[in-house]
Design an enzyme around this catalytic site. Structure first.
Site, PDB file in Angstrom:
ATOM      1  N   VAL A  35       0.832  -1.208   0.000  1.00  0.00           N
ATOM      2  CA  VAL A  35       0.000   0.000   0.000  1.00  0.00           C
ATOM      3  C   VAL A  35       0.869   1.261   0.000  1.00  0.00           C
ATOM      4  CG1 VAL A  35      -1.689   1.297   1.333  1.00  0.00           C
ATOM      5  CG2 VAL A  35      -1.889  -1.203   1.170  1.00  0.00           C
ATOM      6  N   ASP A  54       9.887   3.036   7.344  1.00  0.00           N
ATOM      7  CA  ASP A  54       9.450   1.692   7.729  1.00  0.00           C
ATOM      8  C   ASP A  54      10.354   1.204   8.852  1.00  0.00           C
ATOM      9  OD1 ASP A  54       7.628  -0.644   6.016  1.00  0.00           O
ATOM     10  OD2 ASP A  54       8.950  -1.291   7.654  1.00  0.00           O
ATOM     11  N   THR A 106      -3.063  -4.601   9.022  1.00  0.00           N
ATOM     12  CA  THR A 106      -3.978  -4.865  10.150  1.00  0.00           C
ATOM     13  C   THR A 106      -4.350  -6.342  10.135  1.00  0.00           C
ATOM     14  OG1 THR A 106      -5.700  -4.032   8.681  1.00  0.00           O
ATOM     15  CG2 THR A 106      -4.948  -2.547  10.404  1.00  0.00           C
ATOM     16  N   THR A 141      -6.672  -0.626   6.878  1.00  0.00           N
ATOM     17  CA  THR A 141      -8.060  -1.098   6.974  1.00  0.00           C
ATOM     18  C   THR A 141      -8.386  -1.435   8.421  1.00  0.00           C
ATOM     19  OG1 THR A 141      -7.873  -2.049   4.772  1.00  0.00           O
ATOM     20  CG2 THR A 141      -9.667  -2.860   6.158  1.00  0.00           C
ATOM     21  N   CYS A 282      -6.230  -9.481   3.400  1.00  0.00           N
ATOM     22  CA  CYS A 282      -7.408  -8.607   3.465  1.00  0.00           C
ATOM     23  C   CYS A 282      -8.709  -9.395   3.540  1.00  0.00           C
ATOM     24  CB  CYS A 282      -7.443  -7.705   2.241  1.00  0.00           C
ATOM     25  SG  CYS A 282      -5.903  -6.904   1.910  1.00  0.00           S
ATOM     26  N   ARG A 353       0.883 -14.401   1.822  1.00  0.00           N
ATOM     27  CA  ARG A 353       0.180 -14.184   3.074  1.00  0.00           C
ATOM     28  C   ARG A 353      -1.179 -14.863   3.072  1.00  0.00           C
ATOM     29  NH1 ARG A 353       1.191  -7.834   3.632  1.00  0.00           N
ATOM     30  NH2 ARG A 353       1.109  -8.048   1.349  1.00  0.00           N
TER      31      ARG A 353
END
Ligand code: SAJ
Length: 448
Positions: A35, A54, A106, A141, A282, A353
């Site tokens: 992102v 980061d 998240t 998110t 996600c 992931r």
């Protein structure tokens, strides 16, 4: 919002406010993953001075070479040419920023409870460098309420400022990895502000950065809910077709043909495809956030929970298809050698992931099979480096990711390696080509 504020907001929707661009020239992006990095690169293209931050020093060392394997060709070129782009894990570099965009993941914990630690730590980092008049935008998110209940108080505490001293907004990211058409520059966005001034500031910044519609929402909470709804919408629709696929398979109805048929309806039908599982950080994650949020408000999301259970069982269902096919040939999973084609969670991306392929691999090994995994986008150290090497000596193959390379496979690719069972976990092969091939073909909700 008062009627006056709603009226003022409506005017916002009708006009762009250049006078607010001033003071937002140095943008800090906190979190340089799928992102944050494309957004940072876009901001440099738009003439902003960018500080890319980061906490992961290994990632920073890699990015300092201006390389990242998940960027499109255009983004990769822009990244190499980007001027005024500081890439760092040194917090001090954030002092010069006047706008901060938080783009951290998240995830959920093992028990599917939301894990807000990355958002909390990013808010603390930004808070330590926040000044009066700065803007903070959370892109991560999150559940409705998290920005104002979790991030905002941390920003105040670490900065010593009050929420009246700076601007705060939420613009949920909509990055779709591997999508050639929709990217950070072209995807419309929604924004919610703590108040109208924050909304104006954030909308101005994003209208300057993004070449797509920027839609103001009436609150941060609504903007948070938008993203949760979008991703949960996808998960439940995938669960619906996965359940149909399992049901229709027992009735020898080909679900793919049915969905293609239903897709001819020009309205009120959006096709989703059944498959061996739902991966990525996600779609299989965000519904758990909404389920948690419902519980906090005394509501039980039975439908969302059911959809999650259906999608989570697809890897095991895929292995069951293999077991049945082996048994039909008088063989068993125990002691068999299985080629696992694809490790990534979706087509043509190097991202593993929450990948269903890893769950399939685990189940196969637990059932006593030896697994030969191959993914051209995610080669494993000491792993198989070619399709041919992977297939040779295997009893069966499972396609877990519909990479372009695998979509082109036909019976010859398997028969030349004496593989006589193919489980197409993404229904990406031409099943008819397997008729009379002597190879057992099973898809998710389709068979020869
Ligand atoms: N999948 C299916 N059937 C389908 C579509 C997808 O089984 O019909 C599977 C895929 O194979 C994959 C998983 O679902 O394993 C998720 O893939 P995806 O392409 O649906 O989603 P992501 O995770 O790559 O990106 C999603 C996108 N959200 C939506 O499309 C609603 C993207 O726009 C979001 O920005 C992203 O999540 C995010 O970051 O939230």
């Amino acid at each position: 919002m008062s009627p006056q504020e709603v009226a003022k907001q409506r005017s916002l929707e009708r006009r762009t406010i250049n006078n607010n661009r001033v003071g937002l020239d140095t943008v800090a992006i906190v979190g340089l993953g799928y992102v944050g990095l494309p957004l940072a690169i876009l901001a440099t293209e738009k003439g902003r001075r960018v500080v890319g931050f980061d906490i992961d020093e290994v990632k920073i060392a890699q990015l300092e070479k201006r390389e990242a394997n998940f960027l499109s060709d255009d983004e990769a070129r822009s990244f190499r040419e980007a001027k005024d782009f500081t890439i760092t894990s040194d917090e001090k570099a954030l002092d010069s920023a006047t706008a901060f965009i938080i783009c951290v993941p998240t995830p959920v914990h093992e028990d599917h409870e939301p894990d807000l630690a990355p958002v909390e730590s990013a808010s603390a980092i930004v808070g330590r460098h926040l000044k009066k008049g700065d803007l903070v935008v959370v892109e991560s998110t999150v559940n409705p309420g998290v920005c104002e209940k979790v991030s905002l108080p941390i920003l105040e505490k670490m900065s010593g400022l009050t929420r009246e001293d700076f601007y705060f907004a939420h613009c949920p990211e909509r990055i779709n990895p591997g999508d050639a058409r929709w990217n950070v520059r072209s995807i419309p966005r929604v924004i919610g502000g703590r108040n109208l001034a924050s909304l104006e500031k954030a909308v101005t910044l994003y209208r300057d950065l993004i070449d797509a519609e920027i839609v103001p929402m009436r609150s941060i909470k609504e903007a948070e809910a938008v993203k949760m709804v979008e991703n949960s919408f996808r998960d439940i629709n995938i669960a619906f077709v996965n359940e149909l696929a399992m049901a229709f398979d027992k009735a020898d109805i080909d679900i793919v043909n049915v969905l293609e048929g239903a897709s001819t309806k020009p309205f009120a039908f959006m096709p989703h495809m059944p498959g061996c599982g739902v991966g990525g950080h996600c779609i299989p994650v965000d519904p758990y956030y909404l389920i948690r949020y419902g519980a906090e408000n005394g509501f039980e999301h039975k439908f969302l929970a059911t959809a999650r259970r259906i999608n989570e069982r697809m890897p095991a269902y895929t292995v069951k298809l293999l077991e049945d096919a082996l048994q039909n040939k008088g063989r068993s999973i125990q002691g068999s050698t299985v080629a696992l084609l694809g490790l990534a969670y979706k087509k043509d991306v190097p991202d593993l992931r929450e990948s269903p392929a890893l769950v399939i691999e685990k189940i196969l090994k637990e059932r006593g099979a030896s697994v030969r995994a191959y993914d051209p986008y995610a080669l494993r150290m000491g792993g198989f480096l070619s399709l041919e090497d992977t297939l040779s000596g295997c009893d069966a193959a499972i396609i877990a990711t519909d990479h372009t390379l695998f979509r082109a496979l036909g019976p010859k690719n398997f028969s030349s390696a004496a593989v006589d069972i193919v489980i197409d976990g993404r229904n990406c092969l031409d099943k008819n080509a397997f008729a009379d091939s002597g190879i057992t073909y099973r898809g998710i909700g389709r068979r020869v």
